[in-house]
Design a protein around this motif. Structure first.
Motif, PDB file in Angstrom:
ATOM      1  N   TYR A   1     -46.844 -13.157 -42.428  1.00 25.53           N
ATOM      2  CA  TYR A   1     -46.929 -11.701 -42.268  1.00 25.53           C
ATOM      3  C   TYR A   1     -47.492 -11.245 -40.927  1.00 25.53           C
ATOM      4  O   TYR A   1     -47.261 -10.120 -40.497  1.00 25.53           O
TER       5      TYR A   1
ATOM      6  N   SER B   1     -46.127  -3.355 -42.299  1.00 22.14           N
ATOM      7  CA  SER B   1     -47.526  -2.967 -42.392  1.00 22.14           C
ATOM      8  C   SER B   1     -47.760  -1.636 -41.691  1.00 22.14           C
ATOM      9  O   SER B   1     -47.099  -1.320 -40.701  1.00 22.14           O
TER      10      SER B   1
ATOM     11  N   LYS C   1     -46.702  -6.235 -44.480  1.00 20.70           N
ATOM     12  CA  LYS C   1     -47.834  -5.985 -45.362  1.00 20.70           C
ATOM     13  C   LYS C   1     -48.489  -7.316 -45.742  1.00 20.70           C
ATOM     14  O   LYS C   1     -47.799  -8.280 -46.060  1.00 20.70           O
TER      15      LYS C   1
END
Length: 316
Positions: free
Chosen positions: A46, A133, A141
């Motif tokens: 991520y 995000s 995220k």
């Protein structure tokens, strides 16, 4: 000025059961898929900024095609090409677009037999709006699915060849720093090396016997803290996947957990803790054979005594 490598980039993995590997890496480990092109799936954690840190495709035998490294500048790629030519190393050049998200690159073999790829230009792909995000300094995220590691951390490779030649090549030609090492009666048996403040971006281990001279032992993804490792153990248990750990290494002082991709047999280390090296005059830490057990396992399950299996992935 000598060319320099900036960081570990990616691993190109071939799996004999692509469907199982994709479920494992995407749903259990929790990597995000940047794209899929011509049957090759490009994944990243991520907070990995470049296009991908792992590619997976189907093949008749499980193996690693190459390990990619990003250089500090575009000029460094050509600089390494010239340096390798001077060493008499066969270098293959690949134009931008050969690998999605990667610019012009070169590939060559280490004395150990492992294939490295060097490049500078990368595509810094954004995440889709549904899983991006809200943090401007993060791509996806966090904790979106599965174990959800933050970033790609390191690779561990094995060889049956003369490791002294490989260590010299990594340090003298490619610019890696030896951080810790295990010394045996006949010289260094294992070395942990890096181009960053990490204790190791790559570890190279000498083995007496292997099915092929060049093997990948594991790839590693970074988790923020020990609690994340414990959470990962719960997720693996819920998915009926055997694992080793949690434990703590003596070398690197990191908390670890090992699990095997059921599709390819690729071993994945989930990694946290440890220490960083900022000293410009760092003296490599020596471990002896008598201290080998401690260097490998400070506490927890021993990776040596409790292997998931005896197969490592061939590196081509």
């Amino acid at each position: 000025m000598a060319p320099e490598i900036a960081k570990l980039g990616h691993v190109a993995l071939v799996s004999t059961d692509l469907e199982k590997s994709l479920v494992f890496f995407k749903e259990v480990i929790g990597l995000e898929e940047t794209t899929e092109i011509d049957g090759v799936h490009y994944l990243r954690a991520y907070s990995d900024f470049q296009h991908h840190t792992l590619s997976i495709e189907a093949g008749e035998s499980a193996h690693v095609k190459h390990i990619g490294w990003r250089t500090k500048t575009a000029e460094c790629v050509q600089g390494f090409k010239e340096l390798l030519d001077e060493q008499g190393i066969d270098v293959q050049e690949y134009p931008k677009g050969t690998t999605p998200g990667i610019g012009n690159s070169i590939r060559f073999q280490l004395p150990s037999g492992h294939t490295f790829e060097l490049y500078y230009d990368v595509e810094k792909s954004k995440a889709g709006s549904d899983n991006a995000s809200i943090l401007k300094n993060q791509i996806y995220k966090s904790w979106n699915k599965g174990i959800s590691p933050r970033r790609f951390d390191h690779v561990n490779i094995h060889t049956t060849t003369d490791v002294d030649e490989s260590y010299a090549f990594l340090t003298e030609v490619l610019g890696f720093n030896m951080r810790e090492y295990l010394r045996g009666d006949d010289g260094i048996l294992a070395g942990w090396m890096s181009v960053t403040p990490l204790v190791h971006d790559v570890a190279m281990i000498k083995k007496e016997t292997l099915p092929t001279p060049a093997r990948l032992h594991h790839i590693s993804y970074w988790l923020d803290d020990t609690q994340d490792i414990i959470r990962a153990a719960d997720i693996l248990k819920e998915n009926n996947l055997p694992f080793i750990g949690p434990g703590k290494h003596g070398v690197s002082q990191a908390i670890y957990l090992y699990v095997m991709d059921p599709g390819s047999g690729c071993r994945v280390e989930l990694f946290s803790g440890g220490y960083l090296i900022f000293e410009p005059d760092w003296e490599p830490v020596e471990w002896t054979l008598e201290e080998r057990a401690l260097s490998n396992t400070y506490w927890g399950d021993s990776v040596q005594d409790k292997e998931l299996n005896n197969i490592t992935i061939e590196a081509r």
